[in-house]
Design a protein around this motif. Structure first.
Motif, PDB file in Angstrom:
ATOM      1  N   UNK A 177       0.837  -1.192   0.000  1.00 35.92           N
ATOM      2  CA  UNK A 177       0.000   0.000   0.000  1.00 35.92           C
ATOM      3  C   UNK A 177       0.878   1.250   0.000  1.00 35.92           C
ATOM      4  N   UNK A 178       0.559   2.202  -0.879  1.00 33.84           N
ATOM      5  CA  UNK A 178       1.199   3.517  -0.869  1.00 33.84           C
ATOM      6  C   UNK A 178       0.115   4.584  -0.872  1.00 33.84           C
ATOM      7  N   UNK A 179       0.174   5.476   0.110  1.00 31.46           N
ATOM      8  CA  UNK A 179      -0.831   6.530   0.250  1.00 31.46           C
ATOM      9  C   UNK A 179      -2.246   5.950   0.316  1.00 31.46           C
ATOM     10  N   UNK A 180      -2.349   4.801   1.002  1.00 34.00           N
ATOM     11  CA  UNK A 180      -3.650   4.205   1.229  1.00 34.00           C
ATOM     12  C   UNK A 180      -4.226   3.442   0.053  1.00 34.00           C
ATOM     13  N   UNK A 181      -3.451   3.239  -0.980  1.00 34.95           N
ATOM     14  CA  UNK A 181      -3.959   2.601  -2.193  1.00 34.95           C
ATOM     15  C   UNK A 181      -3.028   1.478  -2.618  1.00 34.95           C
ATOM     16  N   UNK A 182      -3.593   0.394  -3.140  1.00 35.63           N
ATOM     17  CA  UNK A 182      -2.793  -0.758  -3.550  1.00 35.63           C
ATOM     18  C   UNK A 182      -1.895  -0.395  -4.728  1.00 35.63           C
ATOM     19  N   UNK A 183      -0.710  -1.003  -4.754  1.00 31.34           N
ATOM     20  CA  UNK A 183       0.221  -0.841  -5.867  1.00 31.34           C
ATOM     21  C   UNK A 183       0.098  -2.025  -6.828  1.00 31.34           C
ATOM     22  N   UNK A 214       2.791   8.040  -5.170  1.00 25.48           N
ATOM     23  CA  UNK A 214       3.791   9.071  -4.874  1.00 25.48           C
ATOM     24  C   UNK A 214       4.288   8.927  -3.442  1.00 25.48           C
ATOM     25  N   UNK A 215       5.598   9.012  -3.279  1.00 28.24           N
ATOM     26  CA  UNK A 215       6.209   8.798  -1.972  1.00 28.24           C
ATOM     27  C   UNK A 215       7.641   9.312  -2.001  1.00 28.24           C
ATOM     28  N   UNK A 216       8.237   9.433  -0.819  1.00 21.45           N
ATOM     29  CA  UNK A 216       9.670   9.677  -0.674  1.00 21.45           C
ATOM     30  C   UNK A 216      10.288   8.448  -0.008  1.00 21.45           C
ATOM     31  N   UNK A 217      11.586   8.257  -0.207  1.00 26.66           N
ATOM     32  CA  UNK A 217      12.262   7.096   0.375  1.00 26.66           C
ATOM     33  C   UNK A 217      12.731   7.402   1.795  1.00 26.66           C
ATOM     34  N   UNK A 249       9.713  13.584  -4.072  1.00 27.83           N
ATOM     35  CA  UNK A 249       8.550  12.735  -4.312  1.00 27.83           C
ATOM     36  C   UNK A 249       8.658  12.094  -5.699  1.00 27.83           C
ATOM     37  N   UNK A 250       8.303  10.825  -5.768  1.00 28.09           N
ATOM     38  CA  UNK A 250       8.309  10.121  -7.051  1.00 28.09           C
ATOM     39  C   UNK A 250       7.216   9.063  -7.075  1.00 28.09           C
ATOM     40  N   UNK A 251       6.916   8.574  -8.260  1.00 29.20           N
ATOM     41  CA  UNK A 251       5.867   7.579  -8.447  1.00 29.20           C
ATOM     42  C   UNK A 251       6.188   6.753  -9.684  1.00 29.20           C
TER      43      UNK A 251
END
Length: 340
Positions: free
Chosen positions: A92-98, A202-205, A260-262
C-alpha cells in the motif's frame, strides 16, 4: 529560486575522482546541483561487470514466472523483517494498492534475542527468504547488493564533500552493520483494479541514498521541490537512477530533498522489472544536523511538513514507520501494537 527542471541530470561516475583519489571539483558541482535542485539523477559507468545487468533482470523475471504457490513459499507475512515475497496488489502507498509484486531482502543476520520495548525497529534485523529451487536468484541479488553498497558509500562520500564536509562525514552511522535494503520488483498492469494506473503511488524514500536499476519500459516520474510538473526518468540502458531519502533531508534541514516520485503501471500484458537498492545506516543510527557552510544553509528549505508522514531522525524508527504502513497485513501479525 531555482528554475523549473524538465529532465533528470546524468552523471558519469568514472569522472568522479581525480588520479590522486580526491573528488573532481566539476563532478562535485554537478552532483550538488542535482542533489539540491532535483533530488534525482542517473549515473553511468559505475563498474558493473559485463552482462551483470542483463543477468540480474533476466533472473528476477524468471522468478516471477514461477507458479504463485512457489512464490508464496517466501510469503513476507511470515517475516517480522518484512523480508520475502509480497503478493501482487498487497503493498500500500498513500492508502492505495500498488500494481506490483516483489521480493525484499537485506543483510542476512541472526535476529536479536532481546529488543528493548522502546526500540521495536531492532526487530528488523533478521534472515532473508530465498527460493530453494531457484538458487541463482539469491546469487545474482547478493552480488548486486555488494556492488551497490560500494557505489552507495562512494556517492554518499561525494555528497558529504558537496556539503562542505570531509568525505567520511557520514561513514560512522554505516559502520559494521549497515541496514541496507534491496527489492526485486515486477510491475504488472491491469490486474489490480483498485490500483488503477498506480504502479507505486507518490512517496519519498526512508533512508539516505537509493540506487535503482530499471528496465527499458519506463514509468518512473519525479516531482522536484516546488514544482507541480512531473518529470519522466527516461530509461538509459544499464544506468542507475539515484535519489536521496528522508534522512538526508532531515540532516540538511531541507537543503537536500527526499524528492517525491511515483511509477505508472505498464499497460496490460507488459511486464516492467526494477531493482531498487537503499543504502542505509545501522538501525540504531540517529542522524545529527549537518553544519552546512553559510552559503548552503541560506538555501536550505526546511524539512517537508507533512503531518501524515513526519520525518524522524532515527533511521530505524523512520523505516519501521514506513513498512508498517506499506505492509499492513505483515504489520498486524508482527507489530500489532503499532497499528497501520
Amino acid at each position: 529560486m531555482s528554475t523549473t527542471r524538465t529532465s533528470v541530470p546524468v552523471l558519469d561516475l568514472s569522472t568522479a575522482r581525480n588520479a590522486d583519489g580526491t573528488f573532481n571539483a566539476a563532478f562535485i558541482d554537478t552532483l550538488r546541483d542535482a542533489a539540491h535542485n532535483v533530488g534525482f539523477f542517473q549515473v553511468t559507468n559505475y563498474g558493473a561487470a559485463d552482462g551483470q545487468v542483463q543477468e540480474l533482470l533476466e533472473t528476477l523475471a524468471g522468478f516471477f514466472r514461477l507458479p504463485l504457490e512457489q512464490r508464496l513459499e517466501l510469503d513476507n507475512r511470515t517475516s517480522a523483517q518484512f523480508r520475502g515475497y509480497t503478493r501482487l496488489g498487497t503493498e500500500i502507498t498513500r492508502g492505495r494498492a500498488d500494481s506490483r509484486e516483489q521480493i525484499d531482502f537485506g543483510p542476512d543476520r541472526e535476529p536479536l534475542a532481546e529488543v528493548p520495548a522502546d526500540q521495536p525497529f531492532l526487530r528488523l534485523q533478521g534472515r532473508n527468504q530465498w527460493p530453494a529451487g531457484y538458487p541463482e536468484l539469491e546469487r545474482v541479488a547478493l552480488q548486486w547488493a555488494e556492488l551497490m553498497s560500494g557505489i552507495g558509500a562512494d556517492l554518499l562520500a561525494g555528497i558529504a564533500v558537496a556539503l562542505g564536509q570531509p568525505e567520511d562525514y557520514f561513514a560512522e552511522p554505516f559502520a559494521q552493520t549497515p541496514a541496507w535494503m534491496g527489492k526485486l520488483v515486477h510491475y504488472v498492469g491491469g490486474q489490480v483494479p483498485e490500483a488503477g494506473t498506480q504502479g507505486v503511488g507518490s512517496h519519498a524514500d526512508y533512508g539516505f541514498v537509493t540506487l535503482l536499476l530499471q528496465d527499458l519500459i519506463g514509468g518512473l516520474e519525479v516531482q522536484p521541490h516546488g514544482q507541480t510538473e512531473w518529470i519522466p526518468v527516461e530509461p538509459i540502458p544499464g544506468a542507475l537512477v539515484v535519489n536521496l531519502g528522508e534522512m538526508l533531508e532531515v540532516a540538511t534541514d531541507g537543503y537536500l530533498m527526499a524528492t517525491i516520485h511515483r511509477v505508472t503501471a505498464p499497460p496490460p500484458g507488459v511486464d516492467r522489472y526494477s531493482v531498487p537498492f537503499f543504502w542505509s545506516p545501522r538501525l540504531d543510527a540517529v542522524i545529527e544536523t549537518v553544519p552546512l557552510p553559510a552559503e548552503l544553509a541560506a538555501e536550505a528549505r526546511g524539512v517537508s511538513d507533512d503531518p501524515e508522514n513526519p520525518m524522524l531522525s532515527s533511521y530505524g524508527a523512520n523505516v519501521l514507520k514506513g513498512w508498517v504502513r506499506a505492509h499492513p497485513q505483515t504489520a498486524a501479525i508482527h507489530y500489532p501494537s503499532l497499528g497501520a
